[in-house]
Design an enzyme around this catalytic site. Sequence first.
Site, PDB file in Angstrom:
ATOM      1  N   ASN A  70      66.103 -83.024  -6.095  1.00 47.52           N
ATOM      2  CA  ASN A  70      66.176 -81.627  -6.524  1.00 47.52           C
ATOM      3  C   ASN A  70      65.292 -81.421  -7.736  1.00 47.52           C
ATOM      4  O   ASN A  70      65.119 -82.316  -8.568  1.00 47.52           O
ATOM      5  CB  ASN A  70      67.630 -81.209  -6.817  1.00 47.52           C
ATOM      6  CG  ASN A  70      68.034 -81.471  -8.261  1.00 47.52           C
ATOM      7  OD1 ASN A  70      67.736 -80.668  -9.148  1.00 47.52           O
ATOM      8  ND2 ASN A  70      68.669 -82.609  -8.510  1.00 47.52           N
ATOM      9  N   ASN A 128      73.843 -82.563 -21.689  1.00 44.36           N
ATOM     10  CA  ASN A 128      72.854 -83.112 -20.761  1.00 44.36           C
ATOM     11  C   ASN A 128      71.570 -83.375 -21.537  1.00 44.36           C
ATOM     12  O   ASN A 128      70.784 -82.467 -21.776  1.00 44.36           O
ATOM     13  CB  ASN A 128      72.621 -82.123 -19.617  1.00 44.36           C
ATOM     14  CG  ASN A 128      71.537 -82.604 -18.663  1.00 44.36           C
ATOM     15  OD1 ASN A 128      71.068 -83.741 -18.770  1.00 44.36           O
ATOM     16  ND2 ASN A 128      71.140 -81.754 -17.738  1.00 44.36           N
ATOM     17  N   CYS A 131      67.950 -84.485 -18.259  1.00 51.53           N
ATOM     18  CA  CYS A 131      67.469 -83.814 -17.049  1.00 51.53           C
ATOM     19  C   CYS A 131      65.983 -84.095 -16.817  1.00 51.53           C
ATOM     20  O   CYS A 131      65.157 -83.815 -17.690  1.00 51.53           O
ATOM     21  CB  CYS A 131      67.680 -82.313 -17.120  1.00 51.53           C
ATOM     22  SG  CYS A 131      67.097 -81.516 -15.599  1.00 51.53           S
ATOM     23  N   THR A 194      70.092 -87.993 -12.557  1.00 50.71           N
ATOM     24  CA  THR A 194      69.166 -88.354 -11.474  1.00 50.71           C
ATOM     25  C   THR A 194      67.951 -89.111 -12.018  1.00 50.71           C
ATOM     26  O   THR A 194      67.690 -89.120 -13.214  1.00 50.71           O
ATOM     27  CB  THR A 194      68.674 -87.078 -10.770  1.00 50.71           C
ATOM     28  OG1 THR A 194      68.106 -86.213 -11.755  1.00 50.71           O
ATOM     29  CG2 THR A 194      69.809 -86.362 -10.069  1.00 50.71           C
TER      30      THR A 194
HETATM   31  C1  FMN Z   1      71.138 -79.950  -7.148  1.00 52.45           C
HETATM   32  C2  FMN Z   1      71.548 -80.726  -8.372  1.00 52.45           C
HETATM   33  C3  FMN Z   1      71.638 -80.071  -9.610  1.00 52.45           C
HETATM   34  C4  FMN Z   1      72.007 -80.775 -10.758  1.00 52.45           C
HETATM   35  N1  FMN Z   1      72.134 -80.104 -11.942  1.00 52.45           N
HETATM   36  C5  FMN Z   1      72.588 -80.766 -13.051  1.00 52.45           C
HETATM   37  C6  FMN Z   1      72.817 -80.066 -14.275  1.00 52.45           C
HETATM   38  O1  FMN Z   1      72.671 -78.840 -14.387  1.00 52.45           O
HETATM   39  N2  FMN Z   1      73.243 -80.798 -15.355  1.00 52.45           N
HETATM   40  C7  FMN Z   1      73.452 -82.150 -15.277  1.00 52.45           C
HETATM   41  O2  FMN Z   1      73.852 -82.757 -16.274  1.00 52.45           O
HETATM   42  N3  FMN Z   1      73.269 -82.820 -14.116  1.00 52.45           N
HETATM   43  C8  FMN Z   1      72.848 -82.164 -13.013  1.00 52.45           C
HETATM   44  N4  FMN Z   1      72.678 -82.853 -11.830  1.00 52.45           N
HETATM   45  C9  FMN Z   1      72.929 -84.309 -11.778  1.00 52.45           C
HETATM   46  C10 FMN Z   1      74.331 -84.627 -11.233  1.00 52.45           C
HETATM   47  O3  FMN Z   1      75.336 -84.062 -12.060  1.00 52.45           O
HETATM   48  C11 FMN Z   1      74.541 -86.161 -11.122  1.00 52.45           C
HETATM   49  O4  FMN Z   1      74.337 -86.750 -12.390  1.00 52.45           O
HETATM   50  C12 FMN Z   1      73.583 -86.829 -10.138  1.00 52.45           C
HETATM   51  O5  FMN Z   1      73.330 -85.985  -9.023  1.00 52.45           O
HETATM   52  C13 FMN Z   1      74.093 -88.177  -9.640  1.00 52.45           C
HETATM   53  O6  FMN Z   1      75.302 -88.058  -8.927  1.00 52.45           O
HETATM   54  P1  FMN Z   1      75.367 -87.961  -7.296  1.00 52.45           P
HETATM   55  O7  FMN Z   1      74.499 -89.060  -6.752  1.00 52.45           O
HETATM   56  O8  FMN Z   1      76.821 -88.103  -6.955  1.00 52.45           O
HETATM   57  O9  FMN Z   1      74.825 -86.620  -6.942  1.00 52.45           O
HETATM   58  C14 FMN Z   1      72.292 -82.160 -10.667  1.00 52.45           C
HETATM   59  C15 FMN Z   1      72.209 -82.804  -9.423  1.00 52.45           C
HETATM   60  C16 FMN Z   1      71.853 -82.110  -8.276  1.00 52.45           C
HETATM   61  C17 FMN Z   1      71.793 -82.848  -6.956  1.00 52.45           C
END
Ligand code: FMN
Length: 304
Positions: A70, A128, A131, A194
């Site tokens: 993303n 955060n 990012c 991520t």
């Molecule tokens: C579409 C999307 C948007 C995200 N937006 C944020 C965000 O606004 N702030 C943040 O700290 N992490 C954000 N993340 C990261 C997630 O909170 C998480 O750290 C990361 O996706 C790993 O976990 P997962 O593999 O279970 O998705 C986002 C992830 C995705 C997929």
Amino acid sequence: MSERLRTSLGPLTLANPFVNASGTYGYGVEYASFVDVARLGGVSVKGISLLPRPGNSPPRTCETSAGMLNSIGLANIGIDVFLAETLPQLRELGVTVIVNTFATSIEDFVELAARFDNETGIAALELNISCPNVHAGGMHFGVSGAAAAEVTGAVRAVTDLPLMVKLSPEAGDIGEVARGVESAGADMISMINTIRGMVIDVDRRRPMLGQKMGGMSGPAIKPLGVRMVYEVFQQVSIPIIGMGGIASLRDALEYLMAGATAVQVGTANYSEPGISLRLADELEAWCSERDLTVTDLVGCAQGD
Ligand SMILES: Cc1cc2nc3c(=O)[nH]c(=O)nc-3n(C[C@H](O)[C@H](O)[C@H](O)COP(=O)(O)O)c2cc1C
């Protein structure tokens, strides 16, 4: 849910260890008509900034063989609308609210924290600093121990809210960043955000995403997250909320056993919006069969 699942993260106690991860569950309110959001351990809302942000140009997401990319670019409604419209709804619903915040300067992080500090119905603040999808700020704070400590210390000075700092897997030495935020007064660490990846559209012969690169999430990053939680657990004494690729009970157990006191579920929400409650019920049955509590599991894979 029983006492077995209750988990204590310093100043924050959760009824169960499953929190929905920021950016993957909207502001929580969108799911209230089909998921009992008050039963979740918590919801970390989409990252809030001082001003509303439209985010990056599309395409902003694409699937990969074991997860997704993303480059949303922190699109959000901004603090004014969040406080006026969304937080009251979350309070009404009884959600354990973790407010995820994002800024490109220390001053803006401080202003956000000071404004949230005056509000009721916020269980914790999550910074955060990790990012990968914005050009200015963002991950800059999360890749060095000194920068991470500086922003954490400045925020700590203006809020008594339980403070969680979210770390990046892109830090050269994530342990150093973890120690930095602990020394600056963080109550908890959440990890991992991520990690940058790319998909090429072979028909167009160009990167698939509008921003070319995006943050990789989902099952592909789970071994990375588990390894990092395992390592950071050895270097700090504050609790860790583990995430990255959790999609089953076994995944969550891995994070707990590596050293996480709670977990966040992100990408898996897209295919099953009620997954965290299902996993909480499965964890309860698993613990009950073995007469264990969640606390018994935390870090139990550490050692020889
Ligand atoms: C579409 C999307 C948007 C995200 N937006 C944020 C965000 O606004 N702030 C943040 O700290 N992490 C954000 N993340 C990261 C997630 O909170 C998480 O750290 C990361 O996706 C790993 O976990 P997962 O593999 O279970 O998705 C986002 C992830 C995705 C997929």
